[in-house]
Write a protein that holds these residues in place. Sequence first.
Motif, PDB file in Angstrom:
ATOM      1  N   HIS A   1       0.701   3.890   1.475  1.00  0.00           N
ATOM      2  CA  HIS A   1       0.938   4.538   2.764  1.00  0.00           C
ATOM      3  C   HIS A   1       2.365   4.309   3.278  1.00  0.00           C
ATOM      4  O   HIS A   1       2.847   5.062   4.121  1.00  0.00           O
ATOM      5  CB  HIS A   1      -0.069   4.036   3.804  1.00  0.00           C
ATOM      6  N   ILE A   2       3.026   3.281   2.761  1.00  0.00           N
ATOM      7  CA  ILE A   2       4.400   3.028   3.205  1.00  0.00           C
ATOM      8  C   ILE A   2       5.320   4.180   2.844  1.00  0.00           C
ATOM      9  O   ILE A   2       6.328   4.419   3.519  1.00  0.00           O
ATOM     10  CB  ILE A   2       4.929   1.698   2.611  1.00  0.00           C
TER      11      ILE A   2
ATOM     12  N   MET B   1       4.859   6.690   5.711  1.00  0.00           N
ATOM     13  CA  MET B   1       5.368   6.109   6.946  1.00  0.00           C
ATOM     14  C   MET B   1       6.892   6.179   6.982  1.00  0.00           C
ATOM     15  O   MET B   1       7.499   6.575   7.988  1.00  0.00           O
ATOM     16  CB  MET B   1       4.883   4.669   7.070  1.00  0.00           C
TER      17      MET B   1
ATOM     18  N   ARG C   1      -0.878  -8.407   7.503  1.00  0.00           N
ATOM     19  CA  ARG C   1      -0.182  -7.491   8.415  1.00  0.00           C
ATOM     20  C   ARG C   1      -0.050  -8.048   9.827  1.00  0.00           C
ATOM     21  O   ARG C   1       0.956  -7.827  10.498  1.00  0.00           O
ATOM     22  CB  ARG C   1      -0.899  -6.129   8.430  1.00  0.00           C
TER      23      ARG C   1
ATOM     24  N   SER D   1       1.982  -0.063  12.030  1.00  0.00           N
ATOM     25  CA  SER D   1       1.292  -0.725  10.930  1.00  0.00           C
ATOM     26  C   SER D   1       0.426   0.267  10.181  1.00  0.00           C
ATOM     27  O   SER D   1      -0.148   1.193  10.768  1.00  0.00           O
ATOM     28  CB  SER D   1       0.408  -1.861  11.459  1.00  0.00           C
ATOM     29  N   ASP D   2       0.335   0.083   8.874  1.00  0.00           N
ATOM     30  CA  ASP D   2      -0.674   0.775   8.100  1.00  0.00           C
ATOM     31  C   ASP D   2      -2.040   0.295   8.580  1.00  0.00           C
ATOM     32  O   ASP D   2      -2.179  -0.788   9.148  1.00  0.00           O
ATOM     33  CB  ASP D   2      -0.450   0.445   6.621  1.00  0.00           C
TER      34      ASP D   2
ATOM     35  N   SER E   1       3.238  -2.388   5.792  1.00  0.00           N
ATOM     36  CA  SER E   1       2.180  -1.999   4.866  1.00  0.00           C
ATOM     37  C   SER E   1       1.976  -3.091   3.819  1.00  0.00           C
ATOM     38  O   SER E   1       1.821  -2.814   2.626  1.00  0.00           O
ATOM     39  CB  SER E   1       2.508  -0.660   4.198  1.00  0.00           C
TER      40      SER E   1
ATOM     41  N   SER F   1      -3.541   7.517   9.232  1.00  0.00           N
ATOM     42  CA  SER F   1      -2.911   8.632   8.529  1.00  0.00           C
ATOM     43  C   SER F   1      -3.852   9.798   8.272  1.00  0.00           C
ATOM     44  O   SER F   1      -3.400  10.934   8.109  1.00  0.00           O
ATOM     45  CB  SER F   1      -2.318   8.151   7.200  1.00  0.00           C
TER      46      SER F   1
ATOM     47  N   HIS G   1       0.852  -1.188   0.000  1.00  0.00           N
ATOM     48  CA  HIS G   1       0.000   0.000   0.000  1.00  0.00           C
ATOM     49  C   HIS G   1       0.887   1.236   0.000  1.00  0.00           C
ATOM     50  O   HIS G   1       1.929   1.273   0.657  1.00  0.00           O
ATOM     51  CB  HIS G   1      -0.927   0.014   1.217  1.00  0.00           C
TER      52      HIS G   1
END
Length: 333
Positions: free
Chosen positions: A14-15, A18, A77, A93-94, A71, A123, A12
């Motif tokens: 989002h990493i 992060m 996960r 973690s995401d 992520s 986030s 994902h």
Amino acid sequence: MSLTCVALGLDHRHIYGMTENMRKIGVDCVGYWTQGDPETLPGYVKWFPEIPRLARLEDALTCGADLALISAIPADRAALTIRAMQNGMDVMSDKPGCTTFEQFDQIKRTVVDTGRIWSVNFSERFETPVSTRATELVEAGAIGRVIQTVGLGPHRLNRATRPEWFFKRDRYGGILTDIASHQIDQFLHYTGSETAEITNAFVANYANPKDPGLQDFGELNLRSENGTGYIRVDWFTPDALPNWGDGRLTILGTDGYIEIRKYVDVGGASGTDHLILVNGEACQKIDATDAGLPYFSRLADDIRNRTETAMTQTHCFTVMELALRAQELAERR
């Protein structure tokens, strides 16, 4: 005390945030491991060319990092989280941090057994400066006592770039477990609630019949001792919008209200992080781009000092439990 991190799973986007936000506060990323070649991999390599890829998961788990950034595919996960904690790492973690109650219970037991931190990066609050400014205003009493939140989380489907797992319910966890966990976090945070009751939950597939595993719409209602909340999440962002979604949160207080337009102000000012404040003394729009993202530095301090300043462990547990319960209720109905 300098800190290091390692990325486990790049499935994902989002990493990106992060990794970048931990590096901005001086945390060195010593490497990353991911299964196969996810669509996000070229972007990660472009953003962070100096971070080496680790060939084996075991290499990443035993690299000695203080923090694991996870992520991977949502259903994977929890297993990575547990193995990271068992190898002495705290975890960011995401969202969602897990996709089933069985995974959730295993994570809780591992936190107790290892003493490690399990932090889910919500986030939509932690990576938006406007949410930081809203917190400051609420804590200062700018709108009185918060009694309701209305959280809207629209997203663009981007069908052509989505991997196969995105359309499989068992792999992404359901729309409420996934996206709505953001808004549940915000409800608890801004109302100052320790927990809540889910009074209604609903999911549907309105526009994607060829993908029966996809839920493209979800909503839920929450009630706590402090107030109520309404949440709507969906995959219906129109193509003309200049970003992935017009995410908004309205915070209603006894003496006023705040509306935060996180990513875009349609028909208004350009840019992101717009806040509207209306109370007995002010009716104004505030540019909140300079409000900062304290979650990341606080998490680093928590790793060093074994404290809970970024987010309490209880809050993290409660958000994910409520998201799982909402998903279960919606699908049972």
